[in-house]
Design an enzyme around this catalytic site. Structure first.
Site, PDB file in Angstrom:
ATOM      1  N   TRP A 171       0.860  -1.194   0.000  1.00  0.00           N
ATOM      2  CA  TRP A 171       0.000   0.000   0.000  1.00  0.00           C
ATOM      3  C   TRP A 171       0.891   1.238   0.000  1.00  0.00           C
ATOM      4  O   TRP A 171       1.875   1.302   0.748  1.00  0.00           O
ATOM      5  CB  TRP A 171      -0.893  -0.031   1.243  1.00  0.00           C
ATOM      6  CG  TRP A 171      -1.843   1.122   1.387  1.00  0.00           C
ATOM      7  CD1 TRP A 171      -2.556   1.714   0.396  1.00  0.00           C
ATOM      8  CD2 TRP A 171      -2.180   1.798   2.596  1.00  0.00           C
ATOM      9  NE1 TRP A 171      -3.325   2.724   0.915  1.00  0.00           N
ATOM     10  CE2 TRP A 171      -3.117   2.801   2.270  1.00  0.00           C
ATOM     11  CE3 TRP A 171      -1.795   1.659   3.933  1.00  0.00           C
ATOM     12  CZ2 TRP A 171      -3.667   3.651   3.224  1.00  0.00           C
ATOM     13  CZ3 TRP A 171      -2.352   2.499   4.878  1.00  0.00           C
ATOM     14  CH2 TRP A 171      -3.270   3.488   4.519  1.00  0.00           C
ATOM     15  N   ASP A 195      -1.217  -6.130   8.886  1.00  0.00           N
ATOM     16  CA  ASP A 195      -2.181  -5.097   8.531  1.00  0.00           C
ATOM     17  C   ASP A 195      -3.437  -5.824   8.040  1.00  0.00           C
ATOM     18  O   ASP A 195      -3.411  -6.494   7.002  1.00  0.00           O
ATOM     19  CB  ASP A 195      -1.596  -4.202   7.426  1.00  0.00           C
ATOM     20  CG  ASP A 195      -2.518  -3.044   7.080  1.00  0.00           C
ATOM     21  OD1 ASP A 195      -3.645  -2.993   7.608  1.00  0.00           O
ATOM     22  OD2 ASP A 195      -2.118  -2.190   6.266  1.00  0.00           O
ATOM     23  N   ALA A 228      -6.915  -4.995   7.006  1.00  0.00           N
ATOM     24  CA  ALA A 228      -7.836  -3.898   6.670  1.00  0.00           C
ATOM     25  C   ALA A 228      -9.069  -4.386   5.921  1.00  0.00           C
ATOM     26  O   ALA A 228      -9.981  -3.593   5.669  1.00  0.00           O
ATOM     27  CB  ALA A 228      -7.110  -2.849   5.829  1.00  0.00           C
ATOM     28  N   LYS A 281     -13.720  -0.841   5.682  1.00  0.00           N
ATOM     29  CA  LYS A 281     -14.312  -1.567   4.554  1.00  0.00           C
ATOM     30  C   LYS A 281     -15.377  -2.553   5.025  1.00  0.00           C
ATOM     31  O   LYS A 281     -16.486  -2.555   4.501  1.00  0.00           O
ATOM     32  CB  LYS A 281     -13.244  -2.332   3.767  1.00  0.00           C
ATOM     33  CG  LYS A 281     -11.879  -1.681   3.710  1.00  0.00           C
ATOM     34  CD  LYS A 281     -11.805  -0.501   2.784  1.00  0.00           C
ATOM     35  CE  LYS A 281     -10.475   0.205   3.026  1.00  0.00           C
ATOM     36  NZ  LYS A 281     -10.095   1.183   2.083  1.00  0.00           N
TER      37      LYS A 281
HETATM   38  C1  LMR Z   1      -6.912   2.672  -0.340  1.00  0.00           C
HETATM   39  O1  LMR Z   1      -5.842   2.049  -0.367  1.00  0.00           O
HETATM   40  O2  LMR Z   1      -7.475   3.088  -1.350  1.00  0.00           O
HETATM   41  C2  LMR Z   1      -7.604   2.900   0.989  1.00  0.00           C
HETATM   42  O3  LMR Z   1      -6.989   2.177   1.997  1.00  0.00           O
HETATM   43  C3  LMR Z   1      -7.790   4.317   1.304  1.00  0.00           C
HETATM   44  C4  LMR Z   1      -6.534   5.057   1.598  1.00  0.00           C
HETATM   45  O4  LMR Z   1      -6.461   5.666   2.678  1.00  0.00           O
HETATM   46  O5  LMR Z   1      -5.605   5.074   0.779  1.00  0.00           O
END
Ligand code: LMR
Length: 396
Positions: free
Chosen positions: A126, A207, A209, A242
């Site tokens: 991410w 993590d 999420a 989510k």
């Molecule tokens: C994403 O990866 O799109 C989400 O987790 C929102 C974010 O905060 O980036």
């Protein structure tokens, strides 16, 4: 004073959201930030959430502070959801501002314990992970995870890398629904990871999420449950954005499994100290919603059904995408999209192709090629696939 500020780096996910908002085209397609959308392109409030809010509105008599660590019953309910058992005595939790807040609090905890360790993150990961750890003063490094040519995870390379990481370093894993590639580790890989991590004295940090957005609430927690059973220490950042659809409520939880109860308590106190200068105390509403749902068997059951419906719709999108690519290309080269888990998958598009899709077609994809499969209306699948295959056909 302010003239001394450098030009800030662009946040690729948030900047894309701004660009989508200012695009006037009625047929624009936002596959950027990770939100679930229904067929009408709307991100709905779950019925269980509405019912919990109604009860809270009736029952609440105060808006006083919730305390440094937030609602501990919420943290216990989340721990139970993740681990599938009651909270073990060696586990502590603190309510946090979304998954990002949980990551940041845990990063601060790591820095308080050992400022010199590195946090190893999967490649790719991410786009916010490195920023969060850097903000806490920690260095990051990458370990091999996903092969973009072979379109699959490489547990063999990951495990070989773990053998070389210095003892005491922290290794971050996506518990499920990997962001951005959507390719998860098979269970046997988690078993091998636990073994190597234990042998080498590495600290796992998960993590989590998207629990429930992949294969199911229990299935998606299989890796983290295994680590919890085998490892002396484990850090978990949990997001309710989510799976409860609570994006704007910034609801998350930072959990720490320690070697014993006394160390868990110490970790809890330090996490509160990390949060204190950042936001003092967490907000109440989102965690109160989650606790109300999880503590009520009937509401929890209805939430689980709604969650599984969202997951099913993502799986349907994945199947439709793979089929449309098979039709358009006459190959199985995009079948990996069907096998992916959670909201995201990667398309192997160049930055130029991503920009062309945006400028010519109003299709918004994150700069690393990530698409939000959960944000694609079924009636736009063919149209989207044709735009992508056209872009690929223009390659020289
Ligand atoms: C994403 O990866 O799109 C989400 O987790 C929102 C974010 O905060 O980036």
């Amino acid at each position: 004073m302010l003239e001394a500020l450098p030009t800030p780096p662009v946040d690729p996910i948030l900047a894309l959201g701004g660009a989508v908002r200012s695009d006037r085209r009625s047929d624009k397609l936002d596959l950027g930030i990770g939100v679930f959308r229904d067929e009408a392109g709307h991100t709905p409030i779950m019925q269980a959430v509405r019912e919990a809010e109604r009860r809270l509105l009736d029952d609440r008599t105060t808006k006083t502070y919730v305390g440094a660590r937030g609602d501990l019953r919420f943290a216990d309910a989340v721990a139970q959801l993740i681990l599938g058992t009651g909270r073990p005595e060696r586990l502590t939790g603190i309510q946090a501002t979304g998954g990002t807040g949980a990551l940041r609090v845990l990063a601060g905890l790591v820095a308080r314990a050992r400022r010199d360790v590195a946090v190893w993150v999967p490649e790719p990961t991410w786009l916010n992970h490195q920023t969060i750890f850097a903000d806490a003063g920690l260095k990051t490094a990458g370990y091999p995870y996903y092969d973009r040519t072979e379109l699959r995870v490489r547990p063999d390379l990951l495990l070989a890398k773990l053998e070389t990481i210095p003892a005491g370093d922290v290794v971050l894993f996506h518990g499920c629904c990997h962001n951005p590639c959507g390719a998860d580790l098979p269970f046997e890989a988690w078993e091998a990871i636990a073994e190597v991590m234990g042998k080498r004295g590495l600290i796992p940090f998960v993590d989590l999420a998207y629990q429930g957005f992949g294969r199911g609430l229990d299935e998606d927690a299989a890796g983290v449950r295994l680590l919890a059973a085998k490892m002396p220490e484990l850090l978990i950042a949990f997001s309710c954005s989510k799976n409860f659809g609570l994006y704007s409520e910034r609801t998350g939880c930072a959990l720490v499994l320690a070697e014993n109860e006394a160390r868990a308590r110490l970790a809890g106190e330090h996490m509160a100290l990390v949060a204190r200068p950042l936001y003092s105390m967490p907000p109440d509403h989102g965690s109160a919603i989650v606790r109300t749902i999880l503590e009520d068997a009937e509401l929890a059951a209805s939430w689980r059904i709604e969650l599984s419906e969202m997951t099913q719709s993502i799986l349907d999108n994945r199947r439709a995408l793979a089929a449309a690519f098979r039709n358009a290309t006459g190959t199985t080269g995009f079948d990996y999209l069907e096998n992916g888990s959670g909201m995201f998958s990667l398309l192997n598009l160049s930055p130029g192709e991503i920009l062309t899709l945006r400028e010519e077609r109003g299709i918004y994809i994150v700069e690393d090629g990530r698409i939000n499969v959960a944000g694609l209306p079924t009636q736009r699948v063919t149209d989207f696939v044709h735009a992508v295959t056209d872009a690929l056909a223009r390659r020289t």
